[in-house]
Design a protein around this motif. Structure first.
Motif, PDB file in Angstrom:
ATOM      1  N   LEU A  45       0.787  -1.231   0.000  1.00  0.00           N
ATOM      2  CA  LEU A  45       0.000   0.000   0.000  1.00  0.00           C
ATOM      3  C   LEU A  45       0.823   1.288   0.000  1.00  0.00           C
ATOM      4  N   PRO A  46       1.962   1.389   0.704  1.00  0.00           N
ATOM      5  CA  PRO A  46       2.689   2.659   0.711  1.00  0.00           C
ATOM      6  C   PRO A  46       3.113   3.148  -0.673  1.00  0.00           C
ATOM      7  N   GLN A  47       3.203   2.240  -1.630  1.00  0.00           N
ATOM      8  CA  GLN A  47       3.631   2.657  -2.973  1.00  0.00           C
ATOM      9  C   GLN A  47       2.474   3.127  -3.848  1.00  0.00           C
TER      10      GLN A  47
ATOM     11  N   PRO B 132       8.337  -1.693   1.878  1.00  0.00           N
ATOM     12  CA  PRO B 132       8.713  -0.774   0.796  1.00  0.00           C
ATOM     13  C   PRO B 132       8.781  -1.432  -0.568  1.00  0.00           C
ATOM     14  N   GLY B 133       8.847  -2.760  -0.613  1.00  0.00           N
ATOM     15  CA  GLY B 133       8.769  -3.436  -1.906  1.00  0.00           C
ATOM     16  C   GLY B 133      10.087  -3.694  -2.582  1.00  0.00           C
ATOM     17  N   GLY B 134      11.185  -3.427  -1.894  1.00  0.00           N
ATOM     18  CA  GLY B 134      12.488  -3.677  -2.508  1.00  0.00           C
ATOM     19  C   GLY B 134      13.467  -2.559  -2.216  1.00  0.00           C
ATOM     20  N   SER B 135      14.439  -2.397  -3.093  1.00  0.00           N
ATOM     21  CA  SER B 135      15.458  -1.365  -2.926  1.00  0.00           C
ATOM     22  C   SER B 135      14.849   0.023  -3.067  1.00  0.00           C
ATOM     23  N   ALA B 136      15.631   1.035  -2.693  1.00  0.00           N
ATOM     24  CA  ALA B 136      15.165   2.418  -2.818  1.00  0.00           C
ATOM     25  C   ALA B 136      14.834   2.757  -4.269  1.00  0.00           C
TER      26      ALA B 136
ATOM     27  N   ASP C 205       6.825   6.201  -9.335  1.00  0.00           N
ATOM     28  CA  ASP C 205       7.129   7.131 -10.427  1.00  0.00           C
ATOM     29  C   ASP C 205       7.927   8.336  -9.922  1.00  0.00           C
ATOM     30  N   GLY C 206       8.863   8.055  -9.024  1.00  0.00           N
ATOM     31  CA  GLY C 206       9.768   9.093  -8.553  1.00  0.00           C
ATOM     32  C   GLY C 206       9.287   9.883  -7.360  1.00  0.00           C
ATOM     33  N   LEU C 207       8.050   9.627  -6.932  1.00  0.00           N
ATOM     34  CA  LEU C 207       7.519  10.350  -5.780  1.00  0.00           C
ATOM     35  C   LEU C 207       8.025   9.707  -4.489  1.00  0.00           C
ATOM     36  N   ARG C 208       8.659  10.504  -3.635  1.00  0.00           N
ATOM     37  CA  ARG C 208       9.202   9.988  -2.374  1.00  0.00           C
ATOM     38  C   ARG C 208       8.094   9.988  -1.316  1.00  0.00           C
ATOM     39  N   LYS C 209       7.512   8.823  -1.100  1.00  0.00           N
ATOM     40  CA  LYS C 209       6.398   8.679  -0.168  1.00  0.00           C
ATOM     41  C   LYS C 209       6.891   8.110   1.155  1.00  0.00           C
ATOM     42  N   SER C 210       6.387   8.644   2.242  1.00  0.00           N
ATOM     43  CA  SER C 210       6.815   8.221   3.563  1.00  0.00           C
ATOM     44  C   SER C 210       6.042   6.989   4.020  1.00  0.00           C
ATOM     45  N   LEU C 211       6.770   6.004   4.577  1.00  0.00           N
ATOM     46  CA  LEU C 211       6.110   4.836   5.158  1.00  0.00           C
ATOM     47  C   LEU C 211       5.269   5.215   6.372  1.00  0.00           C
ATOM     48  N   ASN C 212       5.539   6.388   6.948  1.00  0.00           N
ATOM     49  CA  ASN C 212       4.767   6.846   8.104  1.00  0.00           C
ATOM     50  C   ASN C 212       3.320   7.177   7.747  1.00  0.00           C
TER      51      ASN C 212
END
Length: 335
Positions: free
Chosen positions: A83-85, A114-118, A126-133
């Motif tokens: 879901l975080p992605q 997170p689904g894998g590596s950074a 798609d390049g958006l830096r989303k917080s796991l928080n």
């Protein structure tokens, strides 16, 4: 399977055995769903993995539709959507569409991974830096869209998720700590504990979940299951032999190497370092390996420990016939 002391379900990661193709691995996933449905298993979940050469299941929603189309009654779901992605709205639409196609058979399992590596995660967003928080807020948003009942002050209060369905998918939150259990309890979702990932936190997580569960429009009472590796064979010696391929597969996964499952013959010819031997011994704590009687007894012990009557069974041995036999023997043990 009448008279079961516990309910049995399946988590399948569509792992590719060496020598097979991705298409063959996915075909075997569907075949396993059909076999376990006939055996009376409760639900069949598939995983989501990205940027890995050894796991074919990169899109749970697509695979859920295919499996449900090729089965009749077993519940089918995700274990789980990352879901975080993603957008909770889009996830809600996907699962409401699945529920419309297969009423009362769909489980929307979600996870915080997170689904894998950074780089992999950024490719997914798609390049958006989303917080796991943001995960707890996303869980609430997903619930709201599944029910089309967002709070009046919600920025998307007027946005509805279609299609309209007569039933709603069961929402499960997957976790390996008490923090995941807390999010599930506070939001009134079902909870799956990943014993097959981290066996040490289970009692604390499930105790917290049961004690603090708050009813929601989706679920009035707590519901939990536990996922565990199981390798079952007619003899202990055979089960130990089959588990070798899973042992070496896990070593490769943890090292970021080839994640296809090696054959038992291949791993027999390999020498192990002291650290690898230690890691295999540690990983065995995530598994139950043995005869039907031994596996049954250990599952019953875990049932008491975790206060659950349902187990998701995962098995990643090399040979598909041996994998099927493991699920058959387990089902027969609980008759």
């Amino acid at each position: 399977m009448e008279g079961l002391l516990v309910k049995l379900s399946v988590l399948d990661q569509s792992v590719i055995s060496k020598g097979d193709s991705a298409s063959e691995a996915l075909r075997k996933t569907v075949q396993l769903a059909q076999i376990t449905e006939d055996l009376g298993y409760t639900r069949f979940w598939i995983a989501e993995h990205h940027n890995t050469n050894g796991m074919a299941g990169s899109s749970p929603e697509v695979l859920i539709s295919h499996i449900a189309s090729n089965t009749k009654k077993i519940r089918v779901g995700s274990g789980g959507v990352l879901l975080p992605q993603y957008s909770p709205y889009k996830v809600a639409e996907n699962f409401k569409l699945l529920e419309a196609l297969f009423p009362n058979r769909i489980d929307a399992g979600i996870g915080r991974s997170p689904g894998g590596s950074a780089a992999t995660r950024l490719a997914l967003t798609d390049g958006l830096r989303k917080s796991l928080n943001e995960f707890p807020r996303q869980v609430r948003d997903l619930q709201g869209f599944l029910m089309n009942e967002q709070p009046k002050d919600h920025p998307y209060h007027d946005v509805k998720a279609f299609p309209v369905t007569g039933s709603v998918p069961e929402m499960w939150l997957l976790g390996i700590t008490h923090r995941g259990a807390r999010v599930a309890a506070e939001n009134g979702t079902a909870f799956t504990y990943g014993h097959f990932i981290t066996p040490v936190n289970g009692s604390r997580a499930l105790d917290y979940y049961y004690e603090h569960f708050q009813p929601s429009p989706l679920m009035s009472e707590p519901k939990a299951n536990v996922c565990v590796f199981v390798v079952c064979a007619p003899t202990q010696e055979k089960a130990e032999e089959l588990a070798l391929s899973q042992d070496f597969w896990l070593l490769a996964v943890e090292k970021g190497l080839d994640t296809r499952i090696p054959s038992v013959d291949e791993v027999r010819n390999r020498s192990l370092t002291a650290s690898e031997k230690s890691k295999i011994e540690e990983n065995r704590k995530r598994m139950i390996i043995g005869t039907p009687e031994k596996v049954k007894n250990e599952l019953l012990q875990l049932s008491e420990k975790y206060q659950t009557d349902e187990f998701m069974i995962i098995n990643n041995v090399y040979n598909f016939q041996d994998k099927m036999k493991s699920y058959i023997l387990l089902a027969e043990a609980f008759l």
